[in-house]
Design a protein around this motif. Structure first.
Motif, PDB file in Angstrom:
ATOM      1  N   ILE A   6       0.827  -1.216   0.000  1.00 29.35           N
ATOM      2  CA  ILE A   6       0.000   0.000   0.000  1.00 29.35           C
ATOM      3  C   ILE A   6       0.865   1.272   0.000  1.00 29.35           C
ATOM      4  O   ILE A   6       0.541   2.241  -0.682  1.00 29.35           O
ATOM      5  N   PHE A   7       1.992   1.251   0.742  1.00 33.52           N
ATOM      6  CA  PHE A   7       2.819   2.455   0.782  1.00 33.52           C
ATOM      7  C   PHE A   7       3.588   2.634  -0.523  1.00 33.52           C
ATOM      8  O   PHE A   7       3.806   3.777  -0.954  1.00 33.52           O
ATOM      9  N   CYS A   8       3.986   1.539  -1.180  1.00 27.14           N
ATOM     10  CA  CYS A   8       4.583   1.675  -2.518  1.00 27.14           C
ATOM     11  C   CYS A   8       3.561   2.291  -3.475  1.00 27.14           C
ATOM     12  O   CYS A   8       3.914   3.129  -4.316  1.00 27.14           O
ATOM     13  N   GLY A   9       2.288   1.894  -3.333  1.00 29.19           N
ATOM     14  CA  GLY A   9       1.224   2.458  -4.171  1.00 29.19           C
ATOM     15  C   GLY A   9       1.059   3.948  -3.933  1.00 29.19           C
ATOM     16  O   GLY A   9       0.871   4.738  -4.871  1.00 29.19           O
ATOM     17  N   ILE A  10       1.153   4.361  -2.667  1.00 23.23           N
ATOM     18  CA  ILE A  10       1.057   5.793  -2.328  1.00 23.23           C
ATOM     19  C   ILE A  10       2.249   6.544  -2.917  1.00 23.23           C
ATOM     20  O   ILE A  10       2.098   7.613  -3.524  1.00 23.23           O
ATOM     21  N   SER A  17      -3.280   9.960  -1.207  1.00 22.82           N
ATOM     22  CA  SER A  17      -2.834  10.215   0.163  1.00 22.82           C
ATOM     23  C   SER A  17      -2.760  11.717   0.352  1.00 22.82           C
ATOM     24  O   SER A  17      -2.831  12.476  -0.609  1.00 22.82           O
ATOM     25  N   SER A  18      -2.609  12.117   1.603  1.00 17.70           N
ATOM     26  CA  SER A  18      -2.440  13.526   1.925  1.00 17.70           C
ATOM     27  C   SER A  18      -0.949  13.740   2.214  1.00 17.70           C
ATOM     28  O   SER A  18      -0.465  13.483   3.310  1.00 17.70           O
ATOM     29  N   LEU A  43       7.908   7.814   5.033  1.00 14.48           N
ATOM     30  CA  LEU A  43       8.060   6.587   4.244  1.00 14.48           C
ATOM     31  C   LEU A  43       9.281   6.686   3.351  1.00 14.48           C
ATOM     32  O   LEU A  43       9.371   7.623   2.545  1.00 14.48           O
ATOM     33  N   PRO A  44      10.209   5.732   3.421  1.00  8.34           N
ATOM     34  CA  PRO A  44      11.286   5.722   2.423  1.00  8.34           C
ATOM     35  C   PRO A  44      10.711   5.313   1.070  1.00  8.34           C
ATOM     36  O   PRO A  44       9.817   4.464   1.008  1.00  8.34           O
ATOM     37  N   LYS A  45      11.210   5.915  -0.013  1.00  9.51           N
ATOM     38  CA  LYS A  45      10.702   5.563  -1.342  1.00  9.51           C
ATOM     39  C   LYS A  45      11.109   4.144  -1.728  1.00  9.51           C
ATOM     40  O   LYS A  45      10.386   3.458  -2.428  1.00  9.51           O
ATOM     41  N   ARG A  46      12.285   3.725  -1.260  1.00 10.65           N
ATOM     42  CA  ARG A  46      12.742   2.369  -1.559  1.00 10.65           C
ATOM     43  C   ARG A  46      12.064   1.400  -0.598  1.00 10.65           C
ATOM     44  O   ARG A  46      12.043   1.631   0.605  1.00 10.65           O
ATOM     45  N   HIS A  47      11.486   0.332  -1.150  1.00 15.89           N
ATOM     46  CA  HIS A  47      10.767  -0.611  -0.283  1.00 15.89           C
ATOM     47  C   HIS A  47      11.730  -1.421   0.587  1.00 15.89           C
ATOM     48  O   HIS A  47      12.624  -2.085   0.079  1.00 15.89           O
ATOM     49  N   ILE A  48      11.493  -1.363   1.886  1.00 15.64           N
ATOM     50  CA  ILE A  48      12.165  -2.236   2.864  1.00 15.64           C
ATOM     51  C   ILE A  48      11.039  -2.712   3.777  1.00 15.64           C
ATOM     52  O   ILE A  48      10.249  -1.892   4.268  1.00 15.64           O
ATOM     53  N   ASP A  49      10.935  -4.019   3.988  1.00 12.92           N
ATOM     54  CA  ASP A  49       9.798  -4.548   4.756  1.00 12.92           C
ATOM     55  C   ASP A  49       9.730  -3.992   6.177  1.00 12.92           C
ATOM     56  O   ASP A  49       8.678  -3.596   6.653  1.00 12.92           O
ATOM     57  N   GLN A  93       3.668  -3.878  14.095  1.00 16.05           N
ATOM     58  CA  GLN A  93       3.717  -3.415  12.702  1.00 16.05           C
ATOM     59  C   GLN A  93       2.594  -4.080  11.913  1.00 16.05           C
ATOM     60  O   GLN A  93       2.416  -5.300  11.958  1.00 16.05           O
ATOM     61  N   VAL A  94       1.844  -3.242  11.193  1.00 19.58           N
ATOM     62  CA  VAL A  94       0.722  -3.734  10.376  1.00 19.58           C
ATOM     63  C   VAL A  94       1.062  -3.618   8.892  1.00 19.58           C
ATOM     64  O   VAL A  94       0.763  -4.516   8.112  1.00 19.58           O
ATOM     65  N   VAL A  95       1.691  -2.506   8.519  1.00 15.63           N
ATOM     66  CA  VAL A  95       2.056  -2.293   7.110  1.00 15.63           C
ATOM     67  C   VAL A  95       3.554  -2.609   6.967  1.00 15.63           C
ATOM     68  O   VAL A  95       4.399  -1.955   7.593  1.00 15.63           O
ATOM     69  N   PHE A  96       3.844  -3.588   6.123  1.00 16.84           N
ATOM     70  CA  PHE A  96       5.242  -4.038   5.980  1.00 16.84           C
ATOM     71  C   PHE A  96       5.978  -3.295   4.879  1.00 16.84           C
ATOM     72  O   PHE A  96       6.391  -3.873   3.865  1.00 16.84           O
ATOM     73  N   HIS A  97       6.113  -2.003   5.095  1.00 11.49           N
ATOM     74  CA  HIS A  97       6.998  -1.086   4.347  1.00 11.49           C
ATOM     75  C   HIS A  97       7.448  -0.124   5.443  1.00 11.49           C
ATOM     76  O   HIS A  97       6.597   0.581   6.026  1.00 11.49           O
ATOM     77  N   ILE A  98       8.731  -0.100   5.749  1.00  8.81           N
ATOM     78  CA  ILE A  98       9.217   0.709   6.890  1.00  8.81           C
ATOM     79  C   ILE A  98       8.580   2.096   6.877  1.00  8.81           C
ATOM     80  O   ILE A  98       8.478   2.737   5.827  1.00  8.81           O
ATOM     81  N   HIS A  99       8.151   2.538   8.049  1.00 10.78           N
ATOM     82  CA  HIS A  99       7.615   3.897   8.192  1.00 10.78           C
ATOM     83  C   HIS A  99       7.855   4.353   9.616  1.00 10.78           C
ATOM     84  O   HIS A  99       7.779   3.557  10.553  1.00 10.78           O
TER      85      HIS A  99
END
Ligand code: AMP
Length: 113
Positions: A6-10, A17-18, A43-49, A93-99
């Motif tokens: 979902i965060f990669c999609g954002i 998103s806002s 959110l980092p742009k590069r995906h890291i779980d 952690q619920v969303v597995f894209h570091i934030h």
């Protein structure tokens, strides 16, 4: 970019998103379900779980996330705030894209973060 994240999609602009800040390495958005008056996600742009998956080359990026948090908090005139990283399911952690959560501006429902 990871398919189905979902965060990669954002970050790609495919999911709305806002957004409050963006540079070459990170995007900052408002949390969709805020636990404080100000609740932002860095959110980092590069995906890291997850933090548990970090490698040596990620050290600069993680430092950059803290500096961006400070910059955005200054812009919003926050006198104090909390920075939070939930790590893995057992760490909430619920969303597995570091934030990184940035919470401030009043009472914080930390137990729900
Ligand atoms: P965590 O429990 O650390 O994985 O936190 C995930 C956070 O992402 C939660 O605070 C959610 O409210 C937030 N969230 C989930 N989906 C979205 C979205 N589409 N836009 C903004 N925030 C989101």
């Amino acid at each position: 970019m990871k398919q189905g994240c979902i965060f990669c999609g954002i970050i790609a602009g495919a999911i709305s998103s806002s957004k409050v800040y963006e540079d070459d390495q990170v995007v900052v958005i408002n949390d969709i379900n805020p636990k404080a008056k100000v609740h932002l996600l860095i959110l980092p742009k590069r995906h890291i779980d997850s933090v548990s998956e970090l490698r040596d080359l990620d050290e600069q990026l993680m430092g950059h996330m803290i500096f961006v948090a400070k910059k955005v908090a200054d812009e919003q005139n926050l006198k104090g705030y909390k920075l939070l990283l939930n790590v893995n399911k057992e760490g909430g952690q619920v969303v597995f894209h570091i934030h990184m959560h940035l919470l401030g501006g009043g009472p914080i429902k930390l137990s729900e973060c």
